[in-house]
Design an enzyme around this catalytic site. Structure first.
Site, PDB file in Angstrom:
ATOM      1  N   HIS A  91      92.158  38.156  74.301  1.00  0.00           N
ATOM      2  CA  HIS A  91      91.780  38.784  73.037  1.00  0.00           C
ATOM      3  C   HIS A  91      92.078  40.283  73.159  1.00  0.00           C
ATOM      4  CE1 HIS A  91      90.183  34.976  71.860  1.00  0.00           C
ATOM      5  NE2 HIS A  91      89.331  34.963  72.878  1.00  0.00           N
ATOM      6  N   HIS A 113      90.914  42.229  76.281  1.00  0.00           N
ATOM      7  CA  HIS A 113      91.723  42.006  77.486  1.00  0.00           C
ATOM      8  C   HIS A 113      92.994  42.827  77.424  1.00  0.00           C
ATOM      9  CE1 HIS A 113      89.509  38.109  76.898  1.00  0.00           C
ATOM     10  NE2 HIS A 113      89.085  38.495  78.089  1.00  0.00           N
ATOM     11  N   ALA A 169      73.714  -2.889  72.690  1.00  0.00           N
ATOM     12  CA  ALA A 169      73.725  -1.868  73.751  1.00  0.00           C
ATOM     13  C   ALA A 169      72.325  -1.672  74.347  1.00  0.00           C
ATOM     14  CB  ALA A 169      74.282  -0.544  73.214  1.00  0.00           C
ATOM     15  N   THR A 228      93.107  35.515  84.834  1.00  0.00           N
ATOM     16  CA  THR A 228      92.275  35.080  83.704  1.00  0.00           C
ATOM     17  C   THR A 228      92.238  33.567  83.570  1.00  0.00           C
ATOM     18  OG1 THR A 228      91.860  35.327  81.342  1.00  0.00           O
ATOM     19  CG2 THR A 228      94.158  35.347  82.018  1.00  0.00           C
ATOM     20  N   ARG A 229      91.120  33.072  83.003  1.00  0.00           N
ATOM     21  CA  ARG A 229      91.007  31.638  82.694  1.00  0.00           C
ATOM     22  C   ARG A 229      90.644  31.468  81.224  1.00  0.00           C
ATOM     23  NH1 ARG A 229      85.165  32.043  83.553  1.00  0.00           N
ATOM     24  NH2 ARG A 229      84.812  30.300  82.141  1.00  0.00           N
ATOM     25  N   ARG A 257      84.066  42.707  84.742  1.00  0.00           N
ATOM     26  CA  ARG A 257      82.663  42.322  84.807  1.00  0.00           C
ATOM     27  C   ARG A 257      82.572  40.817  85.091  1.00  0.00           C
ATOM     28  NH1 ARG A 257      78.960  40.165  81.396  1.00  0.00           N
ATOM     29  NH2 ARG A 257      76.871  41.059  81.462  1.00  0.00           N
TER      30      ARG A 257
HETATM   31  N1  PPS Z   1      72.060 -13.822  74.669  1.00  0.00           N
HETATM   32  C1  PPS Z   1      72.331 -13.027  73.611  1.00  0.00           C
HETATM   33  N2  PPS Z   1      71.718 -11.838  73.473  1.00  0.00           N
HETATM   34  C2  PPS Z   1      72.015 -11.044  72.407  1.00  0.00           C
HETATM   35  N3  PPS Z   1      72.898 -11.376  71.456  1.00  0.00           N
HETATM   36  C3  PPS Z   1      73.535 -12.563  71.537  1.00  0.00           C
HETATM   37  C4  PPS Z   1      73.277 -13.441  72.623  1.00  0.00           C
HETATM   38  N4  PPS Z   1      74.068 -14.514  72.471  1.00  0.00           N
HETATM   39  C5  PPS Z   1      74.794 -14.340  71.328  1.00  0.00           C
HETATM   40  N5  PPS Z   1      74.468 -13.179  70.759  1.00  0.00           N
HETATM   41  C6  PPS Z   1      75.128 -12.626  69.541  1.00  0.00           C
HETATM   42  O1  PPS Z   1      75.988 -11.581  70.020  1.00  0.00           O
HETATM   43  C7  PPS Z   1      75.724 -10.368  69.340  1.00  0.00           C
HETATM   44  C8  PPS Z   1      75.409  -9.250  70.331  1.00  0.00           C
HETATM   45  O2  PPS Z   1      76.559  -8.814  70.929  1.00  0.00           O
HETATM   46  P1  PPS Z   1      76.647  -7.343  71.365  1.00  0.00           P
HETATM   47  O3  PPS Z   1      78.067  -7.142  71.761  1.00  0.00           O
HETATM   48  O4  PPS Z   1      76.142  -6.428  70.322  1.00  0.00           O
HETATM   49  O5  PPS Z   1      75.659  -7.293  72.628  1.00  0.00           O
HETATM   50  S1  PPS Z   1      75.652  -6.246  73.831  1.00  0.00           S
HETATM   51  O6  PPS Z   1      75.602  -4.938  73.203  1.00  0.00           O
HETATM   52  O7  PPS Z   1      76.855  -6.464  74.611  1.00  0.00           O
HETATM   53  O8  PPS Z   1      74.420  -6.525  74.558  1.00  0.00           O
HETATM   54  C9  PPS Z   1      74.518 -10.549  68.493  1.00  0.00           C
HETATM   55  O9  PPS Z   1      74.937 -10.087  67.248  1.00  0.00           O
HETATM   56  P2  PPS Z   1      74.083  -9.100  66.331  1.00  0.00           P
HETATM   57  O10 PPS Z   1      73.094  -9.994  65.685  1.00  0.00           O
HETATM   58  O11 PPS Z   1      75.065  -8.521  65.339  1.00  0.00           O
HETATM   59  O12 PPS Z   1      73.451  -8.019  67.169  1.00  0.00           O
HETATM   60  C10 PPS Z   1      74.219 -12.024  68.509  1.00  0.00           C
HETATM   61  O13 PPS Z   1      74.596 -12.595  67.310  1.00  0.00           O
END
Ligand code: PPS
Ligand code: ADP
Length: 689
Positions: A320, A323, A595, A315-316, A409
């Site tokens: 219950h 079984h 991001a 069994t994995r 089964r």
């Molecule tokens: N070149 C460049 N591009 C974008 N942002 C810049 C850059 N240089 C400095 N900042 C400031 O750094 C904040 C973004 O950092 P993050 O860690 O959110 O960026 S990332 O997700 O790694 O792309 C971002 O902060 P937030 O305004 O809170 O987004 C900016 O204030």
């Protein structure tokens, strides 16, 4: 059964075999003692040892005598250990021929015992010891030191499981990772090239780069993930497998929805190495040590308990009531004792982890009669290969001393294929097992799916339900849903102790950790909304809340990073790692970085979803609005070219295609934006209403 006679052994080979055997048994003996043990004069032994050293089978070492002075000692090299393993069958064949001749001379008749290479079938006894690939403990110490000089392969978790069962006899009659001819024959015909039944390719997959560095005939050291040497292997074969063919033949389809096919194409190395293995030590396990048994340990246990018939239950899943009923019935039907033999190596991705399962098994073990039931853990890496896997499981249980095996089964079923259909029919495994039952050497106890009949308050196989009975059943998916939502799991389905254990590991979603991941341009409103959300969640209480704001992370975790793609990815992976740890431990992580890259966001999602929910929130403020806000004056600097690689101005942003939530901030209050997130969390069952 095909039993090929091995090539005859010469006198010189027999002398060498006896010497190697003796040095393996007592590597630190003096020459005089060794000479006496193998029955040759001291002078002759000395010459023999010299030759064996020249040939690389024996090496010189040191030992401390009783007077604590160091003296010369002799032991097997890994080459010697491998040769000794290879000579065993021929030595036995020679001894058998001698016995036959003696029998004829003394009685005037041939002995009448047929010689067979398959030693298990001559023994006819599931209780006698099975051959292992380990050298003696003394030799192991020497070999380990010697093997430190060899080229090393670091075993993957699956290879460690395979190696353990190769070395301890669980995969008997295999003597190592399959060489090419055996591999081809196993893939196409489920047989080794000598004709023995073996349905699963046990292969040592490596990278092309590593394979290129290995010459055929080389000995390599096989190490676990901490670098401990577990075995050596003489590489006799090296080839690039046809993985598509392997997938089709062994798993029934080249479809990556099958976990083993996915592994084959996306995890396994491109090249296979084959060759005999010399076992040095078992892989180390720190958990449930007393519950793990080698085939010989189980055989010894059955001997001790006087168990002649043993039915194994594979069994994995947690056990219950269905079984329990199935195992009771199987033991009754076979008039056998019961071995609950769960797999704790690798099972299907997404299964309940083995720690939880073993605690569940332990919780229900006292529902079984102790004098006829035992439980042992099997460190097998399953392939979910349905019918072929069932045959393989049968052979492994035969090696573990069992006489019967339960096949129910959808045995070792991999789930649905990419077209949403089952890979195998529900009773294909039983069919195939039946075909090979005699060769496997264990009898199948087959069962239809067990269901609960309400009027009888009892379980029945689906094909034996009394007329008019109301059938109740809860599928695996339904069980997971009920656990996730904290719903009732009825007593007729499981044991209260098992349900408690499962709830401890998989609490209801409203008690699990999760991550809210905001993404959007700088100035879009991520931090502002994230802060508002944090306050609202803290007001609710119940779980710790951590805010990983972009700016804060860059100050603390990622202060050395800039804004290149590489650095941004590293920054986001760090945030993802921290959030996954928070989620795993039942907390709420709120992340608010820009991001900008979709692939990185997907990777973070995958990391986190192993432990809890991931809610991607796109703060969809337009770049024009962000620039109008220009809270930190950064857009102005970016326009002037004073800040390079600025997201939305001079650097890309991948708009999320399918976020859990998209927020428009331009005509919506901050409070309302945060509230939309709360509503989303409620609808996902993450916060109780
Ligand atoms: N070149 C460049 N591009 C974008 N942002 C810049 C850059 N240089 C400095 N900042 C400031 O750094 C904040 C973004 O950092 P993050 O860690 O959110 O960026 S990332 O997700 O790694 O792309 C971002 O902060 P937030 O305004 O809170 O987004 C900016 O204030
Ligand atoms: N609905 C809204 N949601 C979030 N922020 C808003 C909203 N409306 C206006 N703003 C303003 O936009 C700016 C967003 O800045 P900030 O939250 O630091 O963004 P980010 O973290 O995405 O860089 C703040 O000055 C904030 O007051």
């Amino acid at each position: 059964m095909i039993a090929l006679k091995p090539a005859p052994m010469t006198d010189a080979e027999e002398r060498l075999f006896r010497l190697l055997r003796q040095l393996d048994l007592v590597p630190f003996a003096s020459q005089r003692e060794t000479a006496a043990a193998v029955g040759v004069s001291l002078g002759r032994l000395n010459a023999q040892i010299k030759q064996a050293i020249t040939d690389g089978y024996v090496s010189l070492g040191e030992r401390r005598g009783a007077d604590r002075r160091s003296r010369v000692a002799y032991g097997l090299t890994h080459k010697g250990a491998a040769l000794k393993a290879r000579l065993i069958d021929r030595f036995l064949a020679r001894k058998f021929a001698e016995y036959d001749a003696l029998h004829a001379e003394l009685t005037g008749q041939a002995s009448g015992y047929p010689f067979t290479l398959n030693r298990i079938s001559t023994m006819q006894n599931n209780l006698s010891p099975i051959p292992e690939l380990y050298v003696s403990p003394d030799s192991a110490q020497r070999l380990k030191a010697e093997a430190g000089e060899l080229v090393s392969h670091d075993l993957t978790p699956r290879q460690i499981c395979d190696l353990e069962l190769l070395m301890n006899g669980g995969f008997y009659p295999l003597k190592g990772f399959l060489p090419e001819a055996d591999y081809n024959s196993v893939v196409s015909d489920m047989r080794l090239s000598d004709g023995k039944l073996w349905p699963m390719p046990i292969t040592l997959d490596v990278s092309e780069k590593f394979a290129d560095s290995i010459e055929l005939g080389t000995d390599i050291a096989l190490r676990d993930q901490e670098g401990v040497i577990l075995a050596t292997m003489t590489v006799t074969d090296k080839w690039v497998p046809n993985k598509q063919l392997e997938a089709e033949k062994v798993f029934g389809a080249d479809d990556s929805a099958h976990p083993a096919v996915n592994y084959l194409h996306n995890t396994a190395g491109a090249v296979y190495l084959g060759g005999p293995v010399t076992g040095i030590q078992q892989p180390v396990h720190y958990d449930f040590r007393s519950r793990r048994d080698t085939p010989n340990e189980l055989r010894a246990l059955f001997r001790k308990l006087g168990w002649r018939k043993v039915v194994a239950f594979q069994t994995r899943n947690p056990l219950h009531r269905a079984h329990q009923e199935l195992t009771f019935r199987a033991a009754r039907e076979a008039q056998a004792n019961l071995l609950i033999h769960p797999v704790v190596g690798m099972t299907k991705p997404g299964d309940v982890d083995h720690f939880t399962r073993v605690r569940c098994y332990e919780a229900v073990l006292d529902q079984y009669p102790a004098s006829t039931t035992s439980m042992s853990l099997l460190n097998l890496a399953m392939r979910m290969a349905g019918p072929r896997e069932a045959v393989w499981h049968g052979l492994i249980r035969a090696n573990h001393g069992c006489t019967h095996f339960i096949v129910g089964r959808d045995h070792a079923g991999p789930g649905k294929n990419s077209a949403g259909k089952d890979f195998y029919g529900p009773y294909d495994a039983q069919e195939l097992f039946k075909t090979y039952q005699d060769e496997i050497g264990v009898e199948m106890v087959d069962f239809k799916h067990m269901v609960y009949v309400q009027e009888k308050a009892q379980y029945f196989p689906a094909d034996e339900v009394p007329e008019g009975g109301t059938v109740l059943d809860i599928s695996g998916t339904e069980l997971r849903r009920r656990l996730a939502e904290g719903l009732e799991i009825p007593e007729w389905f499981s044991f209260p102790q098992v349900v408690t254990e499962l709830r401890r590991t998989r609490p209801a979603r409203s008690k699990q950790g999760f991550t809210v991941f905001f993404t959007g341009f700088s100035g879009s409103g991520k931090s502002t909304i994230a802060n508002a959300l944090m306050v609202k969640l803290m007001e609710m209480g119940g779980r710790p809340v951590t805010l990983l704001d972009g700016d804060i992370v860059r100050k603390n975790l990622s202060s050395e990073l800039g804004f290149s793609k590489e650095h941004r990815d590293l920054n986001i992976r760090r945030i993802g790692y921290v959030a996954s740890e928070i989620t795993k431990n039942g907390g709420i992580a709120i992340c608010a970085p820009i991001a900008p890259y979709a692939t990185t966001r997907r990777a973070v999602r995958e990391d986190i979803e192993q432990f809890g929910a991931f809610i991607e929130v796109h703060v969809a403020t337009s770049i024009e609005e962000c620039e109008r806000r220009d809270r930190k004056g950064l857009y102005k600097l970016a326009r002037e070219g004073k800040i390079k690689e600025f997201t939305g101005i001079s650097d890309p942003y991948d708009v999320p295609a399918n976020p859990e939530l998209r927020l428009e901030t331009e005509a919506t209050e901050v409070d309302n934006c945060a509230h939309q997130v709360i509503l989303k969390l409620e609808s996902m069952g993450l916060i109780a209403g």
